[in-house]
Design a protein around this motif. Sequence first.
Motif, PDB file in Angstrom:
ATOM      1  N   LYS A 163      87.891   0.021  35.884  1.00 54.91           N
ATOM      2  CA  LYS A 163      87.287   0.943  36.852  1.00 54.91           C
ATOM      3  C   LYS A 163      86.672   0.233  38.055  1.00 54.91           C
ATOM      4  O   LYS A 163      86.286   0.880  39.011  1.00 54.91           O
ATOM      5  N   ALA A 175      77.016   5.528  28.437  1.00 50.15           N
ATOM      6  CA  ALA A 175      77.467   5.126  29.768  1.00 50.15           C
ATOM      7  C   ALA A 175      77.249   3.619  29.887  1.00 50.15           C
ATOM      8  O   ALA A 175      76.149   3.120  29.653  1.00 50.15           O
ATOM      9  N   VAL A 224      81.218   3.668  33.202  1.00 51.10           N
ATOM     10  CA  VAL A 224      82.316   4.079  32.326  1.00 51.10           C
ATOM     11  C   VAL A 224      81.686   4.639  31.059  1.00 51.10           C
ATOM     12  O   VAL A 224      80.752   4.037  30.520  1.00 51.10           O
ATOM     13  N   TRP A 225      82.171   5.787  30.606  1.00 48.49           N
ATOM     14  CA  TRP A 225      81.706   6.336  29.328  1.00 48.49           C
ATOM     15  C   TRP A 225      82.529   5.687  28.237  1.00 48.49           C
ATOM     16  O   TRP A 225      83.746   5.759  28.235  1.00 48.49           O
ATOM     17  N   TYR A 226      81.860   5.008  27.297  1.00 50.95           N
ATOM     18  CA  TYR A 226      82.570   4.304  26.239  1.00 50.95           C
ATOM     19  C   TYR A 226      81.771   4.384  24.949  1.00 50.95           C
ATOM     20  O   TYR A 226      80.593   4.006  24.924  1.00 50.95           O
ATOM     21  N   THR A 275      79.397  13.278  31.933  1.00 50.35           N
ATOM     22  CA  THR A 275      79.323  11.869  32.298  1.00 50.35           C
ATOM     23  C   THR A 275      80.705  11.227  32.325  1.00 50.35           C
ATOM     24  O   THR A 275      80.982  10.387  33.170  1.00 50.35           O
ATOM     25  N   LYS A 276      81.590  11.616  31.422  1.00 52.06           N
ATOM     26  CA  LYS A 276      82.963  11.099  31.427  1.00 52.06           C
ATOM     27  C   LYS A 276      83.671  11.439  32.732  1.00 52.06           C
ATOM     28  O   LYS A 276      84.384  10.615  33.289  1.00 52.06           O
ATOM     29  N   LYS A 277      83.480  12.660  33.199  1.00 55.37           N
ATOM     30  CA  LYS A 277      84.227  13.140  34.360  1.00 55.37           C
ATOM     31  C   LYS A 277      83.630  12.714  35.682  1.00 55.37           C
ATOM     32  O   LYS A 277      84.318  12.711  36.692  1.00 55.37           O
ATOM     33  N   GLU A 297      86.671  -1.959  29.255  1.00 49.88           N
ATOM     34  CA  GLU A 297      86.695  -0.641  29.880  1.00 49.88           C
ATOM     35  C   GLU A 297      86.232  -0.700  31.330  1.00 49.88           C
ATOM     36  O   GLU A 297      86.814  -0.066  32.207  1.00 49.88           O
ATOM     37  N   GLU A 312      78.177  14.191  27.314  1.00 50.52           N
ATOM     38  CA  GLU A 312      79.384  13.368  27.213  1.00 50.52           C
ATOM     39  C   GLU A 312      80.463  13.816  28.183  1.00 50.52           C
ATOM     40  O   GLU A 312      81.020  13.001  28.920  1.00 50.52           O
ATOM     41  N   GLU A 313      80.768  15.096  28.212  1.00 49.00           N
ATOM     42  CA  GLU A 313      81.852  15.588  29.075  1.00 49.00           C
ATOM     43  C   GLU A 313      81.512  15.417  30.551  1.00 49.00           C
ATOM     44  O   GLU A 313      82.354  15.009  31.344  1.00 49.00           O
TER      45      GLU A 313
END
Length: 171
Positions: A103, A42, A36-38, A15-17, A99, A12-13
């Motif tokens: 982006k 992804a 976008v991580w939502y 892929t978010k960044k 979301e 999660e971290e």
Amino acid sequence: MTSELLGRTLVEEATKKSGLIWAGSPGAPARALWHVWYEGAACVVGDGPGEQPLPSLTDGANVEVTVRSKDKGGRLVTWTARVVELASGSEAWEAAVAELKGKRLNAPDGEAMVERWGRECRVVRLEPVGSTVPLPDGDLAAAPLPTPATTRRPVPAAVPRLLFKRRGRRG
């Protein structure tokens, strides 16, 4: 249990960044995708005019997702994902698109892109399943294919004389 939780947190971290992931079926070449991580997955949009292609992302399939470091560009984690295609106009689709549209850079149709995505594109969720895939030990760089466009040939002998010959002085 703890290692699985740590693996999910890493996925999660990372892929978010990261603004870019590589996704593909095992044995097939992976494709770079913006995402976008939502809500634990992804989300990607594509397969429409002017959007990224999603060739190996078929509904219900499992794909391998590789996440790179945003600052160094190296591989951080590889994880297995289940592909879930969202139905256009559904509540989940609307939430994911809300979301994604923030982006999307340089959209040719501006705010009308949401309607275009509903008509012509696919919105897909890549949901993590299982644990992370171990990172490979060796180098995965492939040698470039041979091509005459990259081969430098010797300079013809007459070129230096033509380029650097002295011109007669005029007085």
